[in-house]
Design an enzyme around this catalytic site. Structure first.
Site, PDB file in Angstrom:
ATOM      1  N   LYS A  64      40.164  43.638  36.672  1.00  0.00           N
ATOM      2  CA  LYS A  64      40.910  43.774  37.929  1.00  0.00           C
ATOM      3  C   LYS A  64      40.282  44.729  38.937  1.00  0.00           C
ATOM      4  O   LYS A  64      40.494  44.579  40.143  1.00  0.00           O
ATOM      5  CB  LYS A  64      42.345  44.204  37.627  1.00  0.00           C
ATOM      6  CG  LYS A  64      43.210  43.130  36.990  1.00  0.00           C
ATOM      7  CD  LYS A  64      43.520  42.011  37.975  1.00  0.00           C
ATOM      8  CE  LYS A  64      44.584  41.067  37.424  1.00  0.00           C
ATOM      9  NZ  LYS A  64      44.972  40.033  38.410  1.00  0.00           N
ATOM     10  N   SER A 314      39.356  39.232  28.938  1.00  0.00           N
ATOM     11  CA  SER A 314      39.649  39.728  30.284  1.00  0.00           C
ATOM     12  C   SER A 314      40.208  41.139  30.337  1.00  0.00           C
ATOM     13  O   SER A 314      40.144  41.783  31.387  1.00  0.00           O
ATOM     14  CB  SER A 314      40.619  38.771  30.984  1.00  0.00           C
ATOM     15  OG  SER A 314      41.804  38.613  30.223  1.00  0.00           O
TER      16      SER A 314
END
Length: 412
Positions: A64, A314
């Site tokens: 992110k 992720s």
């Protein structure tokens, strides 16, 4: 596991390869070039070469920071002075908070009231103000929108903005450099920003590379959205993978994924827990359930994807309490954790005899409890709940068979 293709005809490309390359230059010295690691264990299960892209080792624990920093670095001086506001279950929150710290911007982050405490604490430690709001990311996002309108702060959307998608796409460029012979990239999907960025960057350079998205089946908005041809809200959000539990796909990533013909698969909670356990046990990597979605897809459908396959991990921001529950669930799903309920005579030595039988069968007793009263129990009977660590499904069956042979009654 189910699959859906997002092929479409209308083109609304909002992000280009040049945008992703520009984002990569902006992130130089900010985002970590995370390592790749070939997994022999997963390759054997998937029946093809599998390489893990370890974005769980990224700054702030997930991908992110890439999109958040690119979006915020491109704000004007006046916009930066007004501050930013965001909404997230944890990973985007930390990415925004870290980017704000690096850029000297005030940040307010709305997080669901049940957000994992370690993620809340980390967001605050990066300097952002955290405000609990709502029971989901979508509800927190509504509050963030209202805050932006009220104060003039700039909303940093977790996935629905071209700059955010371009930033996430830099991960795709790294994959092409680190695994030049890659044929398939498997990516966890929530709002779709990561998969859209990767697909945009990778397919512009290598049109032969297939990008596959993965959602949790119990929180999957993309399959219905692809069928409808537009973003559609998910009917439920009930998954351990809170990082990809997004109610509605973003307009920008949805259009990009649709135009790229990206396939979206779904995996069960059992698939996710088994994947997390395998990554921890065999790859020695700590990931959160959403970060393991790519691995779950490979384990659920071995041999279906052409290799070499890159599975994107992720994120690694997992609450230790959630980790404990997920590992236990993963052990049970893998046949290495057996819960039994037996009825034995309420006599001295009966429990010791039962434990001796379990020991002879090779089961490692982890927990025992007694129930002495119940409508199904005779006055001289006691119910025993036992939790065992086993060596796998065959060993589980052996333990059960040995108990029945020894005359024990296993309750349903």
């Amino acid at each position: 596991m189910t699959t859906t293709s997002s092929a479409g005809s209308e083109s609304t490309a909002a992000v280009t390869l040049d945008d992703v390359r520009a984002a990569a230059r902006l992130l130089d010295g900010v985002a970590t070039r995370t390592p790749v690691d070939e997994s022999r264990a997963l390759s054997a299960i998937a029946r093809t070469r599998v390489v893990l892209k370890c974005e769980n080792l990224q700054r702030a624990g997930s991908f992110k920071i890439r999109g958040a920093y690119v979006r915020m670095a491109r704000l004007s001086t006046e916009e930066k002075a007004r501050g930013v506001v965001a909404a997230s279950a944890g990973n985007h929150a930390q990415g925004v908070a870290l980017a704000a710290q690096l850029l000297g911007i005030d940040a307010v982050v709305y997080m669901p009231t049940d957000a994992a405490l370690p993620k809340v604490a980390a967001t605050r430690e990066y300097g952002a103000e955290v405000r609990p709001e709502g029971g989901s990311v979508d509800e927190a996002l509504e509050a963030a929108h209202a805050e932006a309108e009220r104060t003039g702060a700039v909303l940093i959307h977790p996935f629905d903005h071209p700059d955010v998608v371009a930033g996430q796409g830099t991960l795709g460029l790294e994959i092409l450099e680190q695994v030049p012979d890659v044929r398939t990239i498997v990516v966890p999907v929530g709002g779709g920003g990561l998969a859209a960025g990767i697909a945009t960057a990778v397919r512009a350079v290598r049109s032969d590379v297939r990008v596959v998205g993965v959602q949790a089946a119990s929180a999957a908005a993309y399959p219905a959205s692809i069928t409808a041809g537009r973003p559609v809200r998910a009917t439920r959000l009930a998954t351990m993978a809170d990082g990809i539990a997004v109610g509605t796909p973003g307009q920008v990533p949805f259009a990009l994924l649709r135009d790229a013909g990206v396939e979206v698969r779904t995996v069960s909670e059992e698939d996710l827990s088994r994947a997390l356990l395998l990554v921890a046990e065999r790859a020695k990597l700590l990931v959160e359930p959403s970060g393991a979605a790519s691995v779950a897809a490979l384990m659920a459908s071995p041999g279906e994807l052409e290799g070499p396959v890159v599975a994107v991990l992720s994120g690694g921001n997992i609450d230790p309490l959630v980790l404990l529950r997920v590992v236990r669930h993963g052990l049970a799903s893998a046949g290495r954790y057996l819960s039994l309920r037996l009825v034995i005579g309420d006599r001295p030595g009966s429990l010791a005899a039962l434990l001796g039988q379990l020991a002879r069968s090779g089961g490692n007793v982890m927990h025992v409890s007694h129930v002495r009263t119940g409508v199904d129990l005779a006055i001289d009977e006691v119910e025993i709940d036992v939790q065992l660590e086993t060596k796998g499904p065959q060993h589980c069956q052996q333990v059960l068979d040995d108990l029945r042979t020894a005359g024990y009654r296993i309750a349903p």
